[in-house]
Each structure stands twice: as C-alpha cells, then as structure tokens.
Design a protein around this motif. Sequence first.
Motif, PDB file in Angstrom:
ATOM      1  N   PHE B  42      27.822 -15.732 -11.375  1.00  0.00           N
ATOM      2  CA  PHE B  42      27.364 -15.157 -10.120  1.00  0.00           C
ATOM      3  C   PHE B  42      25.927 -14.684 -10.215  1.00  0.00           C
ATOM      4  CE2 PHE B  42      31.807 -15.099  -8.836  1.00  0.00           C
ATOM      5  CZ  PHE B  42      31.677 -15.502  -7.528  1.00  0.00           C
ATOM      6  N   SER B  43      25.501 -14.287 -11.421  1.00  0.00           N
ATOM      7  CA  SER B  43      24.110 -13.839 -11.542  1.00  0.00           C
ATOM      8  C   SER B  43      23.162 -15.006 -11.248  1.00  0.00           C
ATOM      9  CB  SER B  43      23.847 -13.254 -12.918  1.00  0.00           C
ATOM     10  OG  SER B  43      24.190 -14.197 -13.908  1.00  0.00           O
ATOM     11  N   PHE B  48      19.395 -17.512  -7.280  1.00  0.00           N
ATOM     12  CA  PHE B  48      19.062 -18.517  -6.266  1.00  0.00           C
ATOM     13  C   PHE B  48      18.903 -17.886  -4.883  1.00  0.00           C
ATOM     14  CE2 PHE B  48      20.619 -22.208  -8.914  1.00  0.00           C
ATOM     15  CZ  PHE B  48      19.389 -22.829  -8.919  1.00  0.00           C
ATOM     16  N   SER B  49      19.776 -16.903  -4.579  1.00  0.00           N
ATOM     17  CA  SER B  49      19.678 -16.241  -3.272  1.00  0.00           C
ATOM     18  C   SER B  49      18.340 -15.537  -3.142  1.00  0.00           C
ATOM     19  CB  SER B  49      20.813 -15.230  -3.097  1.00  0.00           C
ATOM     20  OG  SER B  49      22.042 -15.857  -3.346  1.00  0.00           O
ATOM     21  N   ALA B  50      17.933 -14.868  -4.219  1.00  0.00           N
ATOM     22  CA  ALA B  50      16.638 -14.195  -4.195  1.00  0.00           C
ATOM     23  C   ALA B  50      15.522 -15.210  -3.988  1.00  0.00           C
ATOM     24  CB  ALA B  50      16.428 -13.434  -5.507  1.00  0.00           C
ATOM     25  N   VAL B 107      40.773 -15.839  -6.434  1.00  0.00           N
ATOM     26  CA  VAL B 107      39.744 -15.102  -5.718  1.00  0.00           C
ATOM     27  C   VAL B 107      38.372 -15.426  -6.297  1.00  0.00           C
ATOM     28  CG1 VAL B 107      38.867 -12.801  -5.180  1.00  0.00           C
ATOM     29  CG2 VAL B 107      41.323 -13.255  -5.110  1.00  0.00           C
ATOM     30  N   TYR B 108      38.336 -15.440  -7.635  1.00  0.00           N
ATOM     31  CA  TYR B 108      37.057 -15.719  -8.300  1.00  0.00           C
ATOM     32  C   TYR B 108      36.540 -17.099  -7.918  1.00  0.00           C
ATOM     33  CZ  TYR B 108      33.619 -16.237 -11.993  1.00  0.00           C
ATOM     34  OH  TYR B 108      32.458 -16.436 -12.675  1.00  0.00           O
ATOM     35  N   THR B 109      37.371 -18.142  -8.091  1.00  0.00           N
ATOM     36  CA  THR B 109      36.914 -19.506  -7.777  1.00  0.00           C
ATOM     37  C   THR B 109      36.578 -19.639  -6.304  1.00  0.00           C
ATOM     38  OG1 THR B 109      38.984 -19.968  -8.925  1.00  0.00           O
ATOM     39  CG2 THR B 109      37.412 -21.757  -8.779  1.00  0.00           C
TER      40      THR B 109
END
Lengths: 273, 263
Positions: B42-43, B48-50, B107-109
């Motif tokens: 997720f990091s 990428f979002s940033a 949930v994670y996937t």
Amino acid sequence: MSLIEINGVDFLYQNDNSDRPALQNINLQIEAGDFAVIIGSNGSGKSTLAKLLNVLLTPSKGEIFVSGLNTNNRDNTWKIRQKVGMVFQNPDNQLVASMVEDDVAFGPENLGVPSSEIRKRVDKALEMVGMAGFQKFAPHKLSGGQKQRVAIAGVIAMEPECIVLDEPTAMLDPQGRKEVMETVEYLNREKGITVVHITHFMEEAVDADQVIVMNQGKILHKGSPKSIFRLVEQLKDVNLDIPVAVEVAEYLRREKIEIPDILSIDELVDALC
Amino acid sequence: MLKDITIGQYIARDSIIHALDARIKIIITTILIIALFTIDTFSGFGFFSAFILVVVLLSKISIKKVLKGLKPILILVLFTLFIHIFLTKGGQVLWSWKFISIESEGVYTGFFMVSRIFILILFTSLLTLTTSPLQLTDGIEYILSPLKRFGVPASELSMMMTIALRFIPTLLEEADKIMKAQQARGADFESGNLIQRAKSLIPLLVPLFISAFRRADDLALAMESRCYRGGEGRTRLHELEFRYYDFIALIIIVILAVAVSFY
Ligand SMILES: Nc1ncnc2c1ncn2[C@@H]1O[C@H](COP(=O)(O)OP(=O)(O)OP(=O)(O)O)[C@@H](O)[C@H]1O
Ligand SMILES: [Mg+2]
C-alpha cells in the motif's frame, strides 16, 4: 474560357434501376467570380451535379472543365479538388477533427502544405468566416451555423477558386442560415471566390449573378434572378416556392398594374408607395 | 445522461504537463503502468497517489474534474471490491453469518485491487486529459510507424482514432436524443431483469447504427473532397517535436519507476 464549363453531360448512377439518368444533357458555364445559385425540387439532380464539379463523380457522357482541367482525366483529380471546395448539408458529418483548428487544417495537411504556412492559413480562414478565436473549440460545442462556417473555413484554407455548397443552410435555424449566407456572400464579394450555391430557399437566389433551375435531371431555365422569377407559373409547376413579394408583383402585373422587376419585400414596398 | 461521460476528455490548459510531447507522455504512461503492476504494498500505492496529485496540480486541471472522470467505473470498482471481500478466503475471520464470512485476506486483496484499478484509470485519464486527441493519435502513429514496414497502416489507424474520438460526443448526444424519443413513446430502459433491459436497448441501437453508417458515408465523401488520400505526403499543423524537458521528464519517471519497483 469560363472557370467551369459543362458540355453535354449525362450522369447515370451504376446501381440505379430507373432508366432515367440522374442528369441529362447538362450544358452550363460559370464565370470566375460569379455567384451562381442552383435551385430545384428533391431528386432533381442538384447534388449529383455538385459532386461532378469536384470529381467525386465523373460524367457518364460529356465533359466538364474546371479552369481548363478535364475532370475525366484522372491525373487532374487532386488539382481540381483543390480548386473546387465542397461544403455539404449536414454540418456534423463533414468535420473530421475534435478541435476547430485541426479540422480547418485537414485540407492543407492533405495538400502537404508546410506546418507554419498551415497555421497562417487556418487563422486567416477562420477570420474570414467570422470564427476567429474559436481555434480550440470542439465542434460539438458549436451551433449549426458556426459548424457550417468552420466547414467553409476548412475549404477556404485550401485556397480554392470556387466553393460549391450543397444545401448548406437546409439543416439550420433562421439565425444560422443568415450567418452562413452572409459569410458566403462576403467571400464572393470581397474575396472574389466563385460560389455555386445549391438551395431550395428561393430567397437565397435573389442576389445571384446566375440562377439555374433544375428539374428531373435537366436544366429547366437559367438566367438572372429577375428573369427567373418572372416564370412564376413554370416554377410552381416544378414545386418550387417563390418569394411572396415576387408572386404578389406578378399577380399585380397581371391585373395591369405597372410594377418593375422586383425581388424582395422592400423593393415591392418602394414600387407600390 | 449519457452526455455526462467524461472519461479522458481533453481539457485544454496552459501547463508544462500539457506541453510535454505526446510520444513521451504515452511512453511515460506505459512505464508507470508496468511499474504499477510490479508493486505489492500500500505504501507503493500511496507513493503513486502522491505522484498523481503532483501531476494534477502541475497540469492546472481541477482535482474535481479528474475525479469526476472516475465516476463511470465506480460500479466496476465496487463489484471488484465485493467479489474479493466475500469470496477471497484466508487470514482472520472478521465476521460471519451462516455460510457467509468475511476474512481479512479478502478485505486486504479487495482494497488492494481497487487501489490498483483507480491508479491505473487515473494514469490513463491523466494522459488523455492533458493531451489533445490529435496529438495523442499522432503520437501513437509515430510510435507505431516502425511497424509500417511490416504492413501496419499506422497513419490510417491514427486517422481512424481521430475520427472515432471526434464522433464519440456526437454519437452520445444522438443516443441521448433517441433514448428520449423512445421514452416519450413509452419505452422503458430502466426496469426489468437483465435480459429485458438488454432487449429494450435494441430500439436504441438500431437507429444509432443506421445513422452512424450514414454519417460514415457522408464523412468519407467530405474527406475525399478535401483531398484526403491516405497518410502519404500529409503534413501537420502541429508537428510533434522533442524538446529537452521531454527527456528530463522521461529520465525522472524512469528513475521513479525503478525506485518504486525495487523499494
Ligand atoms: N448514390 C446513388 N445511387 C443511386 N441513385 C442515386 C444516388 N444518389 C442519388 N440518386 C438518384 O439520382 C437522382 C438525383 O439525386 P440528387 O441527390 O442529385 O438530387 P437532389 O436534387 O440533390 O435532391 P435533394 O434536394 O433531395 O438533395 C435521384 O433520382 C436519386 O434517387
Ligand atoms: Mg441533394
């Protein structure tokens, strides 16, 4: 020699089952700088004639010359298409690109004009049709009249000698029609571009140098607007609507009232009062 | 309703992102998409979002407009999320009721896939939002042009794309009009099961197709009368040209992509 010479032309669609050719024995000259208007009822062959002028079709019989170039000669096709630009009826179906300036550039790009020269031509053409400043607009955001003027600009950018417009005002509202007619008249009068305007609105013929009346694939009459509008009965016979003022004048004349040749309401008012 | 679809519609602005060469932007987008598929944390997505946020700010397009483009894929995204949450098993059981259970792995996937889809769509829509359709197709033509030797009609393909892009809004508008016309006559596009709904689309699609073919005919004539004869010998109003900052951008992206992939 005239800019456009049509000598004894017949045209028959290959896939047409009827025996009657779409055009029969057409003889016509259009002089450079003229404003010619072609009128005629549905199916009279106006569009076919227009397509012959820019080699989208070639005559089944006879010859057409555009500034001396025979349209039957395949080597002339691209030269003639550059000299005779076409504007069609449906403004949505003739714009190619998603931006006005790219669309206007389409013709010159096809001609291989260098890019800096295209820029100049595009801006000049848009200015000539009163659409300067719309360079970055998307065509679908424009009104019908504006789209049609962009289409005209696209043709102007190819620097043609003549523009053929096939019912460019048929799908427009009165405002759009006015814009387009003013643009075409301006290009003819101020820029000396020969215009062949096809329409079924008789009023658009009043300022023409030459009016050609077509019926069932033949030329019924040709001459000045005044001489054509004298033929009230014949025009009614082939389902053409005559401007009210012209019709009123003709009936008054029949009642032995002296009326000069008139074309518009204003002229009628002047003549009567 | 249909007219509201805005995925990737070009928004003209005067920004450095817009000014980048279309070919470079296509290549960069490709690199980023590949990089996106190599990361598994997720990091990485956060990074990428940033990055996307920075690009959006640089492009001077409002964030709202960019996010609006995501709306049409929301259903797809929610669908993916639910499928994973309920069907992917493993890890702790978070909640269960009869035979249904939600487990932590699911949930994670689920959220993992959804983030990936969002970022993927954002990358591609950033490309199309900041690159005019014509530059885009010119860019694709250029990238494909080495294949011309093997008979790939690169110029014609790019012309087809240009025209397709030009006519999407026109056809959507028309679909909208036909739909309203049919609704006015009592057609119902919104109720019934899937098959009924699909059936109710026929009176919409048939006229739409017929009109599209008529348009194509008209357009072919108009193009021919404007001297179109294939790609050969054509020049461009906007010739694509590389400038030094195109290469700087490319180098920055390559470094970023490599860093993220190996991080
Ligand atoms: N592609 C075609 N194939 C076969 N026949 C055609 C074709 N196009 C036109 N025709 C026929 O040729 C004749 C002349 O048609 P044309 O389109 O030139 O008329 P028009 O004067 O432009 O009519 P309108 O006012 O409806 O535009 C008509 O009888 C028509 O049916
Ligand atoms: Mg016609």
